[in-house]
Scaffold this motif. Structure first.
Motif, mmCIF file in Angstrom:
data_model
loop_
_atom_site.group_PDB
_atom_site.id
_atom_site.type_symbol
_atom_site.label_atom_id
_atom_site.label_comp_id
_atom_site.label_asym_id
_atom_site.label_seq_id
_atom_site.Cartn_x
_atom_site.Cartn_y
_atom_site.Cartn_z
ATOM 1 N N ARG A 89 -1.993 -1.093 -9.332
ATOM 2 C CA ARG A 89 -1.617 -2.471 -9.661
ATOM 3 C C ARG A 89 -2.479 -3.053 -10.770
ATOM 4 N NH1 ARG A 89 -1.742 -4.613 -3.551
ATOM 5 N NH2 ARG A 89 -3.609 -3.292 -3.686
ATOM 6 N N VAL A 90 -3.693 -2.530 -10.938
ATOM 7 C CA VAL A 90 -4.552 -2.971 -12.035
ATOM 8 C C VAL A 90 -3.910 -2.624 -13.372
ATOM 9 C CG1 VAL A 90 -6.813 -2.676 -13.122
ATOM 10 C CG2 VAL A 90 -6.628 -2.763 -10.626
ATOM 11 N N VAL A 91 -3.337 -1.444 -13.476
ATOM 12 C CA VAL A 91 -2.633 -1.042 -14.696
ATOM 13 C C VAL A 91 -1.366 -1.875 -14.861
ATOM 14 C CG1 VAL A 91 -1.549 0.885 -15.901
ATOM 15 C CG2 VAL A 91 -3.556 1.290 -14.474
ATOM 16 N N ALA A 92 -0.665 -2.114 -13.766
ATOM 17 C CA ALA A 92 0.623 -2.822 -13.836
ATOM 18 C C ALA A 92 0.458 -4.257 -14.324
ATOM 19 C CB ALA A 92 1.290 -2.806 -12.466
ATOM 20 N N ARG A 93 -0.691 -4.859 -14.099
ATOM 21 C CA ARG A 93 -0.887 -6.257 -14.522
ATOM 22 C C ARG A 93 -0.846 -6.407 -16.038
ATOM 23 N NH1 ARG A 93 -5.441 -6.191 -10.678
ATOM 24 N NH2 ARG A 93 -4.639 -6.830 -8.644
ATOM 25 N N ARG A 94 -0.997 -5.329 -16.760
ATOM 26 C CA ARG A 94 -0.922 -5.415 -18.217
ATOM 27 C C ARG A 94 0.504 -5.567 -18.708
ATOM 28 N NH1 ARG A 94 -4.192 0.029 -18.795
ATOM 29 N NH2 ARG A 94 -2.878 0.255 -20.671
ATOM 30 N N TYR A 95 1.483 -5.429 -17.807
ATOM 31 C CA TYR A 95 2.892 -5.499 -18.196
ATOM 32 C C TYR A 95 3.634 -6.463 -17.274
ATOM 33 C CZ TYR A 95 1.361 -1.189 -20.429
ATOM 34 O OH TYR A 95 0.668 -0.261 -21.166
ATOM 35 N N PRO A 96 3.275 -7.759 -17.314
ATOM 36 C CA PRO A 96 3.878 -8.714 -16.360
ATOM 37 C C PRO A 96 5.367 -8.924 -16.580
ATOM 38 C CG PRO A 96 2.616 -9.868 -18.054
ATOM 39 C CD PRO A 96 2.335 -8.411 -18.244
ATOM 40 N N GLN A 97 5.871 -8.588 -17.776
ATOM 41 C CA GLN A 97 7.286 -8.850 -18.071
ATOM 42 C C GLN A 97 8.207 -7.764 -17.555
ATOM 43 O OE1 GLN A 97 5.082 -7.596 -20.044
ATOM 44 N NE2 GLN A 97 5.907 -6.524 -21.828
ATOM 45 N N MET A 98 7.678 -6.649 -17.076
ATOM 46 C CA MET A 98 8.508 -5.511 -16.689
ATOM 47 C C MET A 98 8.848 -5.545 -15.205
ATOM 48 S SD MET A 98 7.233 -2.132 -18.769
ATOM 49 C CE MET A 98 6.062 -1.776 -17.493
ATOM 50 N N THR A 99 10.010 -4.981 -14.884
ATOM 51 C CA THR A 99 10.358 -4.691 -13.498
ATOM 52 C C THR A 99 9.823 -3.297 -13.184
ATOM 53 O OG1 THR A 99 12.360 -6.030 -13.624
ATOM 54 C CG2 THR A 99 12.229 -4.416 -11.834
ATOM 55 N N LEU A 100 8.855 -3.205 -12.289
ATOM 56 C CA LEU A 100 8.124 -1.969 -12.057
ATOM 57 C C LEU A 100 8.606 -1.267 -10.805
ATOM 58 C CD1 LEU A 100 4.546 -3.248 -12.981
ATOM 59 C CD2 LEU A 100 6.266 -2.236 -14.460
ATOM 60 N N ARG A 101 8.323 0.021 -10.706
ATOM 61 C CA ARG A 101 8.693 0.841 -9.557
ATOM 62 C C ARG A 101 7.416 1.497 -9.016
ATOM 63 N NH1 ARG A 101 13.975 2.493 -9.908
ATOM 64 N NH2 ARG A 101 13.650 3.358 -7.830
ATOM 65 N N LEU A 102 6.489 0.684 -8.550
ATOM 66 C CA LEU A 102 5.173 1.202 -8.167
ATOM 67 C C LEU A 102 5.229 2.068 -6.915
ATOM 68 C CD1 LEU A 102 2.876 -1.897 -8.848
ATOM 69 C CD2 LEU A 102 3.568 -0.064 -10.385
ATOM 70 N N GLU A 103 6.292 1.914 -6.103
ATOM 71 C CA GLU A 103 6.372 2.736 -4.892
ATOM 72 C C GLU A 103 6.533 4.214 -5.242
ATOM 73 O OE1 GLU A 103 10.612 1.544 -5.871
ATOM 74 O OE2 GLU A 103 8.628 0.600 -5.841
ATOM 75 N N ARG A 104 6.974 4.502 -6.474
ATOM 76 C CA ARG A 104 7.119 5.890 -6.906
ATOM 77 C C ARG A 104 5.822 6.451 -7.491
ATOM 78 N NH1 ARG A 104 12.653 6.982 -7.611
ATOM 79 N NH2 ARG A 104 13.788 5.676 -6.137
ATOM 80 N N LEU A 105 4.756 5.643 -7.498
ATOM 81 C CA LEU A 105 3.510 6.074 -8.116
ATOM 82 C C LEU A 105 2.389 6.209 -7.098
ATOM 83 C CD1 LEU A 105 3.634 3.956 -11.398
ATOM 84 C CD2 LEU A 105 4.090 6.380 -11.130
ATOM 85 N N SER A 106 2.734 6.518 -5.869
ATOM 86 C CA SER A 106 1.705 6.803 -4.871
ATOM 87 C C SER A 106 0.996 8.088 -5.261
ATOM 88 C CB SER A 106 2.339 6.960 -3.493
ATOM 89 O OG SER A 106 3.165 8.117 -3.473
ATOM 90 N N PRO A 107 -0.251 8.277 -4.824
ATOM 91 C CA PRO A 107 -0.948 9.534 -5.155
ATOM 92 C C PRO A 107 -0.160 10.766 -4.748
ATOM 93 C CG PRO A 107 -2.492 7.930 -4.264
ATOM 94 C CD PRO A 107 -1.129 7.326 -4.120
#
Length: 870
Positions: A220-238
């Protein structure tokens, strides 16, 4: 002739003979002529007119740029005439039916400069022909790089990386900068194409992905650099990232040392699995367990510490002490009870396998004498038994064994092939029979196996045959097409799935703590499970010990006995009476891939669902509350679609948190299996269920609903947000939604990166009505209308609780749909939903457990017209 001229007379720019005159040399008039044919979709005549026009133009390339400069039609979404003209001109230039500029000429450089400026607004369908026509891959890279950087700064990350890939600019671009936004949006396929052919970029990409897998890293630290995007962070688990990294390492043939975090994570997962098999299931021998653990841990101090913690967390002090003794671990690192047992073991020098070797009579026993096990290791052995192996009309059981690799990458190489016939088992030594390549033994082996697989008169039995045949092909290249050669086979895994779908386990079989896979099928059909103690042993070792030989033979011979039992009593297992034909599905006989043997209807049996005093009390869907571990994301979404309150543990969150939440909030625990024993002990009987991970999410959801007797109605479907579990919506009129979308800066709807919920909606032409759900009702959740005071701001649209509405996921076509009156916004995450065909699909998928559907467990109600929610 101008096709738009109703008089049929030649137009001013045409001669009677069809020769092009000066009017055809004006690019804009030429485009206007083509526009008429484009609107009537006369594509054949359109192509002929385009070819005549290209031939008449003095400079077709400059004319194309003039057309693009003068028109704006190509800047929108969807197909455009200008893009079609560009593609057609590219085709003509390649066919040399019209002249093109010489490579490197001054005129071409001027045209290239103009084309580069147009790339800024070009949709993907126009980029490729522009690059080809104007040879942009050969031009000055500076303006091209500047254009790619501009796209990136504007947030057009997908367009930037696609253009960089097309122009081969990767070496001059920052791979991390280009790839990170696409990885966050789950567009790994674009990233892989971007680095394809660039080994250095591949290594840097893998190093980046590996850094995201280090313990404690928060994506989520990386994701905060792109607030305008719709993200799929659930696919980025270790775990998910680790799988991608391992696949790419193998695909590109790179050194695994590039990714130390993923390799360590992989070894830790294997270590946990081995501890579970040894300490909980007790299904692996001491020797095999110690050998694998020592190979995984080695001299890695962090893994050594994890191993000590795993052992110390188990309650069986005697068994943990035995493991510590086998690995020579220091007693001071264990609790006092384990240390005392360890000292006692050392004093007694007890080396025999403790209770694990007891109870052999509780398992399936090989019913043939030991001397009927034939070990074949040469071409002479194969020739001696070939007639028996290839006897037409017989039934054979087939299986493979290989040394466990614990996900080290690639398909494991098989070490042993078992072929069982009535009264005998042949054990084929694959390392000796598959080498040297081209030798007499490999040729004899591949010929024999090919004939066996291709003979439709020989019924081949297996359990998960496709995977076994792929492993066989990896071990013996001459059999790489073994799966395609297969004729006349019965995969008992498919039969077992059919039996489980009927929900008819054998009495006394505990699906959570008992055997699984083939062992469970053998127990259900023959009464006793397989002894899997040797499954994880070293199958590359020669000679194999006696226990391995007997285990391998039993693994293949049990297939015969299961098949014979199913043929004798098909109705007992809810299989069709004509079992031999229904199961015998060779490639040439199949009606479709994945076809399963027919069953008797489950609803025909009163034993299918407990009734009377045995039935669990009925629970309304909205009153049923569960907590799932992170491995059951698909199940969680399916249950939420049915209105069930589902919490999901975060990736890496301790399973003890599930027990804590279950006790505090009165929830049921659904787990994927490994932590089941501890969790059940913490919450009590009936409050924890182990879910079968071999089933699809929809089948898992159906099993949960039946197990707990949950009542689901049409009004429950989509009463809860499947993304965030919130059950509170706000209704928004179409006019208000149009205003909000326009103010948000998305007047044309999503650009292909909108949220997943919106993309579920079926693409329909403007003006078409939503589909109707069979036997359903229109979607009318209990919620109030969005009012002005509910909005904290309109730009961007933000609710009073701080939730920003995800308006980028609303397609423009949906906003123009006449039959659609309103939308629904989740107040928890801001996702936007609308009525479409998805409601009908969900109702159809769950009709067997949905109250009020014909054929379900309750009498049906009168159907009403419906669409479905997307």
């Amino acid at each position: 002739m101008d096709p738009g001229d109703p008089t049929g007379e030649p137009a001013a720019g045409d001669s009677a003979g069809g020769e092009c005159v000066p009017m055809g040399r004006d690019p804009l008039l030429f485009l206007q002529t083509l526009q008429t044919l484009w609107c009537t979709r006369e594509l054949g005549q359109l192509r002929e007119e385009a070819q005549r026009g290209f031939a008449a133009l003095e400079d077709p390339l400059a004319a194309l740029l003039d057309m693009l400069d003068s028109s704006r039609g190509w800047r929108g979404k969807g197909p455009s005439l200008e893009a079609w003209v560009a593609c057609e001109l590219k085709r003509c230039l390649q066919a040399q039916t019209c002249p093109g500029p010489a490579r490197g000429s001054p005129g071409l450089k001027q045209l290239q400069a103009r084309a580069v400026k147009l790339l800024a607004e070009s949709p993907p369908g126009l980029v490729e022909p522009l690059v080809s026509i104007f040879q942009l891959q050969d031009t000055d890279r500076s303006p091209l790089l500047a254009h790619v950087h501009r796209l990136h700064q504007e947030g057009k990350f997908k367009e930037a990386i696609m253009l960089g890939t097309k122009l081969r600019l990767q070496a001059d671009l920052d791979v991390e900068k280009m790839c990170i936004p696409l990885l966050l949006q789950d567009k790994a396929d674009l990233v892989e194409r971007y680095v394809d052919g660039f080994p250095d970029l591949q290594r840097r990409l893998l190093a980046l992905m590996d850094s995201w897998c280090q313990p404690g890293f928060d994506i989520r630290v990386v994701a905060r650099r792109y607030p305008q995007m719709t993200l799929r962070l659930e696919r980025l688990s270790p775990r998910a990232l680790g799988r991608q990294v391992l696949r790419l390492l193998e695909q590109h043939g790179l050194d695994p040392a590039l990714c130390p975090n993923v390799i360590t994570q992989q070894r830790l997962a294997a270590l946990r699995y081995l501890c579970y098999k040894r300490l909980v299931e007790r299904s692996v021998s001491r020797e095999s367990w110690a050998e694998h653990v020592q190979g995984l841990v080695g001299q890695d101090q962090w893994l050594q510490e994890q191993l000590l913690q795993l052992l110390a967390s188990h309650d069986d002090a005697a068994l943990v002490a035995q493991c510590a003794l086998d690995l020579l671990l220091p007693e001071e690192r264990f609790p006092a009870s384990v240390a005392a047992e360890l000292r006692q073991l050392r004093i007694q020098e007890r080396t025999a396998e403790a209770p694990l070797e007891d109870g052999k009579d509780d398992y399936y026993q090989l019913p043939i004498p030991r001397e009927q096990l034939c070990f074949l290791a040469s071409w002479e052995d194969l020739a001696r038994h070939q007639d028996e192996l290839l006897q037409p009309g017989r039934v054979v059981g087939m299986d493979l064994e290989w040394r466990p690799s614990f996900g080290a990458g690639g398909r494991p190489r098989a070490s042993l092939m078992q072929v069982a016939v009535e009264g005998r088992v042949f054990l084929l030594d694959l390392p000796r029979l598959s080498s040297p390549a081209g030798g007499q033994a490999p040729q004899a082996f591949s010929r024999l196996v090919s004939r066996l697989l291709a003979d439709p008169s020989i019924t081949k039995l297996g359990y998960g045959m496709a995977g076994d045949l792929r492993s066989l092909g990896a071990s013996c290249p001459a059999l790489a097409q073994a799966e395609k050669q297969l004729q006349g086979s019965v995969d008992l895994l498919q039969v077992h799935r059919q039996m489980r779908a009927a929900d008819r386990p054998a009495p006394g079989v505990d699906g959570a703590t008992g055997p699984r896979g083939l062992s469970l099928l053998v127990q259900q059909v023959l009464g006793k499970p397989l002894d899997k103690m040797q499954q994880l042993s070293n199958w590359d070792r020669r000679p194999l010990d006696e226990g391995q030989l007997v285990y391998a033979a039993a693994d293949a011979y049990c297939l015969l006995e299961v098949y014979w039992a199913l043929c004798r009593e098909p109705a007992r297992f809810h299989l069709s009476g004509d079992l031999t034909r229904s199961l015998r599905l060779g490639r040439g006989e199949r009606a479709g891939a994945g076809e399963l043997p027919p069953l008797q209807k489950a609803s025909a049996s009163p034993q299918q669902v407990p009734t009377g005093e045995d039935a669990a009390p009925e629970v309304p869907a909205r009153a049923f509350r569960v907590v799932c571990d992170s491995m059951l994301q698909g199940l969680a979404r399916s249950l939420r679609r049915l209105g069930i309150d589902v919490l999901v543990l975060a990736t890496g969150e301790d399973h003890r948190r599930a027990a804590e939440v279950a006790r505090q909030e009165g929830r049921i625990i659904l787990t994927s299996g490994l932590p089941y024993h501890k969790l059940r002990a913490q919450v009590g009987a009936g409050r924890c269920l182990s879910v079968d991970c071999s089933l699809k999410a929809r089948q898992q959801a159906t099993a949960v609903i039946r197990h707990f007797n949950v009542r689901v109605t049409h009004s429950d479907i989509f009463s809860r947000c499947q993304a965030c579990n919130c059950h509170q919506y706000l209704k928004v009129s179409k006019d208000v939604m149009k205003q909000l979308v326009w103010l948000s800066g998305h007047p044309e709807g999503p650009s292909g990166t909108g949220d997943e919920a919106a993309q579920i909606e079926d693409e329909q032409e403007t003006g078409s009505a939503p589909e109707e759900a069979p036997g359903g009702c229109t979607y009318e959740p209990s919620c109030r209308w969005l009012e002005e005071e509910d909005l904290q701001s309109r730009m961007p649209a933000t609710l009073g609780n701080g939730t920003r509405l995800q308006l980028s996921g609303v397609p423009a076509g949906v906003l123009r749909r006449p039959g659609l009156r309103h939308f629904y916004c989740c107040t928890g995450c801001g996702k936007v939903f609308w009525e479409g065909s998805h409601l009908g699909r969900v109702a159809e998928n769950f009709r067997e457990v949905l109250e009020g559907v014909p054929g379900s467990r309750e009498p049906s109600r009168a159907p009403s017209p419906a669409g479905s929610l997307s």
